[in-house]
Design an enzyme around this catalytic site. Structure first.
Site, PDB file in Angstrom:
ATOM      1  N   ARG A   1      -3.156   6.103  -0.114  1.00 47.98           N
ATOM      2  CA  ARG A   1      -3.792   7.112   0.733  1.00 47.98           C
ATOM      3  C   ARG A   1      -2.841   7.916   1.595  1.00 47.98           C
ATOM      4  O   ARG A   1      -3.200   9.000   2.064  1.00 47.98           O
ATOM      5  CB  ARG A   1      -4.825   6.422   1.635  1.00 47.98           C
ATOM      6  CG  ARG A   1      -5.957   5.762   0.863  1.00 47.98           C
ATOM      7  CD  ARG A   1      -6.776   4.852   1.750  1.00 47.98           C
ATOM      8  NE  ARG A   1      -6.007   3.699   2.212  1.00 47.98           N
ATOM      9  CZ  ARG A   1      -6.472   2.801   3.073  1.00 47.98           C
ATOM     10  NH1 ARG A   1      -7.702   2.927   3.558  1.00 47.98           N
ATOM     11  NH2 ARG A   1      -5.720   1.781   3.443  1.00 47.98           N
TER      12      ARG A   1
ATOM     13  N   TYR B   1     -14.945 -12.546   0.349  1.00 48.47           N
ATOM     14  CA  TYR B   1     -15.725 -11.362  -0.023  1.00 48.47           C
ATOM     15  C   TYR B   1     -16.989 -11.760  -0.774  1.00 48.47           C
ATOM     16  O   TYR B   1     -18.078 -11.214  -0.532  1.00 48.47           O
ATOM     17  CB  TYR B   1     -14.895 -10.424  -0.895  1.00 48.47           C
ATOM     18  CG  TYR B   1     -13.955  -9.530  -0.124  1.00 48.47           C
ATOM     19  CD1 TYR B   1     -14.436  -8.598   0.785  1.00 48.47           C
ATOM     20  CD2 TYR B   1     -12.576  -9.598  -0.313  1.00 48.47           C
ATOM     21  CE1 TYR B   1     -13.587  -7.770   1.494  1.00 48.47           C
ATOM     22  CE2 TYR B   1     -11.714  -8.773   0.391  1.00 48.47           C
ATOM     23  CZ  TYR B   1     -12.222  -7.860   1.292  1.00 48.47           C
ATOM     24  OH  TYR B   1     -11.376  -7.045   1.994  1.00 48.47           O
TER      25      TYR B   1
ATOM     26  N   ARG C   1       0.819  -1.216   0.000  1.00 46.71           N
ATOM     27  CA  ARG C   1       0.000   0.000   0.000  1.00 46.71           C
ATOM     28  C   ARG C   1       0.853   1.267   0.000  1.00 46.71           C
ATOM     29  O   ARG C   1       0.422   2.312   0.494  1.00 46.71           O
ATOM     30  CB  ARG C   1      -0.971   0.019   1.184  1.00 46.71           C
ATOM     31  CG  ARG C   1      -2.060  -1.053   1.079  1.00 46.71           C
ATOM     32  CD  ARG C   1      -3.047  -0.940   2.242  1.00 46.71           C
ATOM     33  NE  ARG C   1      -4.021  -2.032   2.190  1.00 46.71           N
ATOM     34  CZ  ARG C   1      -4.757  -2.420   3.223  1.00 46.71           C
ATOM     35  NH1 ARG C   1      -4.624  -1.811   4.387  1.00 46.71           N
ATOM     36  NH2 ARG C   1      -5.603  -3.402   3.108  1.00 46.71           N
TER      37      ARG C   1
ATOM     38  N   ARG D   1      -6.858  11.675  -6.995  1.00 48.28           N
ATOM     39  CA  ARG D   1      -8.063  10.867  -6.895  1.00 48.28           C
ATOM     40  C   ARG D   1      -9.345  11.675  -6.669  1.00 48.28           C
ATOM     41  O   ARG D   1     -10.439  11.101  -6.681  1.00 48.28           O
ATOM     42  CB  ARG D   1      -7.921   9.871  -5.734  1.00 48.28           C
ATOM     43  CG  ARG D   1      -7.252   8.536  -6.060  1.00 48.28           C
ATOM     44  CD  ARG D   1      -8.176   7.565  -6.801  1.00 48.28           C
ATOM     45  NE  ARG D   1      -9.499   7.497  -6.232  1.00 48.28           N
ATOM     46  CZ  ARG D   1      -9.841   6.800  -5.149  1.00 48.28           C
ATOM     47  NH1 ARG D   1      -8.936   6.109  -4.495  1.00 48.28           N
ATOM     48  NH2 ARG D   1     -11.088   6.801  -4.718  1.00 48.28           N
TER      49      ARG D   1
ATOM     50  N   ASP E   1      -6.742  -3.297  -7.244  1.00 46.65           N
ATOM     51  CA  ASP E   1      -7.428  -3.869  -6.089  1.00 46.65           C
ATOM     52  C   ASP E   1      -7.727  -5.326  -6.389  1.00 46.65           C
ATOM     53  O   ASP E   1      -7.937  -5.695  -7.560  1.00 46.65           O
ATOM     54  CB  ASP E   1      -8.730  -3.125  -5.791  1.00 46.65           C
ATOM     55  CG  ASP E   1      -9.306  -3.517  -4.445  1.00 46.65           C
ATOM     56  OD1 ASP E   1     -10.070  -4.506  -4.395  1.00 46.65           O
ATOM     57  OD2 ASP E   1      -8.987  -2.858  -3.436  1.00 46.65           O
TER      58      ASP E   1
END
Length: 378
Positions: free
Chosen positions: A47, A167, A43, A56, A92
């Site tokens: 972010r 998921y 990651r 973004r 992702d």
């Protein structure tokens, strides 16, 4: 273990031309211990970077993943800023299931959420195969990125079948994945077909990245920590092996990482086959298990990756530095060590701290002198 001389890759691939074959990352993954410890962060693209947040604005996560120019730029941002030894492709794990027609979106603050969970044999039967043409945005994004990276390798990645299935069955994030584990035991035939499907789409996603230019491949099993060793070996590991088999003929180094994986770490290294001690080139280790203990569990036939505690990134520098040095010292028990976090970069991380960690690690040489007075870090 994968071959150092791949033959099924395109002639223009960075491993074939030699652009990345001598990089610290690739050398370490193949069992060498380069003069400088390679480091990258899970990651790292995302972010924690203000340039990422600015780019973004107004773009949904999955839309960003499927915009080749944006995905490439986001992948490159941390390489420029931190000087890490690899890029990790910005995408992702649910991208391939979306491209296969599953109704899934990433909800801010929650994660992937499905319009309709997959819980019955009929639901599994309705899943469509992934059309190779749907992967065109992935191929373009990787090609753009590799063209900019030069001799810095790009790592491709995909979600492991169990994590994707969790998921799909749960319909979104879950603490204990109870519905998925219940399906595993109550209807093992449907479970196996679901994981076969997930392995197929993940494998195709991974292969598209590698053939487009990625120099290594990592399979993420984010929720593997919810499984017992017996369940992992019997009902999960064979499907992870299938996913990774999609790049086996390409000869790229393969990394297997799972969160909370200490109890199944050996099985992740062997992909559940006790006769194959080198089924993958490296295992990622989360922050819970010291690297020297990880080496004891998996042996010295594989490289270890990890395992700085992400929580330490917010600690005072002297605390973080001591922790990083300890991680490196313990990693000296392995044949080679790729330094990383034990999971992803927290979004609130100060980017300057990551840059400072990279600088520290690059100053430690090959990492084998930590603590004994003989190395650069003494």
């Amino acid at each position: 273990m994968t071959s150092a001389a791949p033959s099924a890759l395109p002639d223009s691939h960075p491993l074939v031309t030699g652009r990345t074959s001598g990089s610290p990352l690739v050398r370490a993954l193949r069992g060498d211990r380069p003069e400088t410890l390679p480091v990258w962060f899970m990651r790292q693209a995302g972010r924690s970077l203000p340039e990422y947040r600015e780019l973004r604005v107004g773009t949904a996560m999955l839309d960003a993943c499927l915009d080749p120019a944006m995905a490439s730029e986001i992948t490159l941002q941390p390489v420029r800023r931190h000087g890490v030894d690899a890029g990790i492709f910005f995408s992702d794990i649910v991208v391939p299931i979306k491209l296969a027609g599953v109704d899934v979106e990433i909800v801010p603050g929650r994660g992937p959420v499905l319009g309709s969970p997959i819980r019955t044999a009929a639901d599994v039967d309705a899943l469509a195969p992934l059309d190779p043409d749907a992967l065109a945005p992935i191929t373009e994004a990787v090609q753009r990125t590799v063209a900019e990276l030069g001799d810095t390798p790009l790592i491709g990645f995909a979600g492991a079948p169990f994590t994707l299935a969790a998921y799909l069955v749960e319909g979104g994030p879950s603490k204990d994945h109870i519905r998925a584990r219940t399906l595993m035991h109550s209807d093992p035939e449907t479970w196996a077909r679901l994981l076969d499907w997930a392995a197929g789409v993940s494998g195709a996603f991974l292969r598209a990245q590698v053939t487009a230019g990625a120099s290594a491949a990592q399979l993420f099993d984010s929720w593997v920590g919810s499984l017992s060793r017996a369940d992992y070996v019997a009902s999960v590991a064979p499907h992870s092996a299938t996913a990774l088999s999609h790049v086996a003929d390409l000869g790229v180094p393969r990394i297997h990482f799972g969160v909370g994986s200490g109890e199944v770490l050996h099985e992740m290294a062997t992909l559940g086959d006790p006769a194959d001690a080198t089924a993958v080139d490296a295992v990622g280790v989360d922050w819970r298990l010291p690297l020297d203990e990880a080496v004891r569990r998996v042996g010295t036939g594989v490289t270890v990756q990890g395992n700085i505690d992400p929580a330490m990134l917010a600690a005072p520098w002297e605390v973080l530095e001591a922790h990083v040095r300890d991680v490196v010292r313990r990693g000296g028990a392995a044949r080679a060590h790729v330094v990383n976090l034990g999971h992803g970069v927290p979004p609130e991380t100060d980017p300057t701290v990551l840059t400072r960690v990279v600088e520290l690690l690059h100053a430690l040489g090959d990492g084998t002198g930590i603590g004994d007075g003989t190395g650069a870090a003494a």
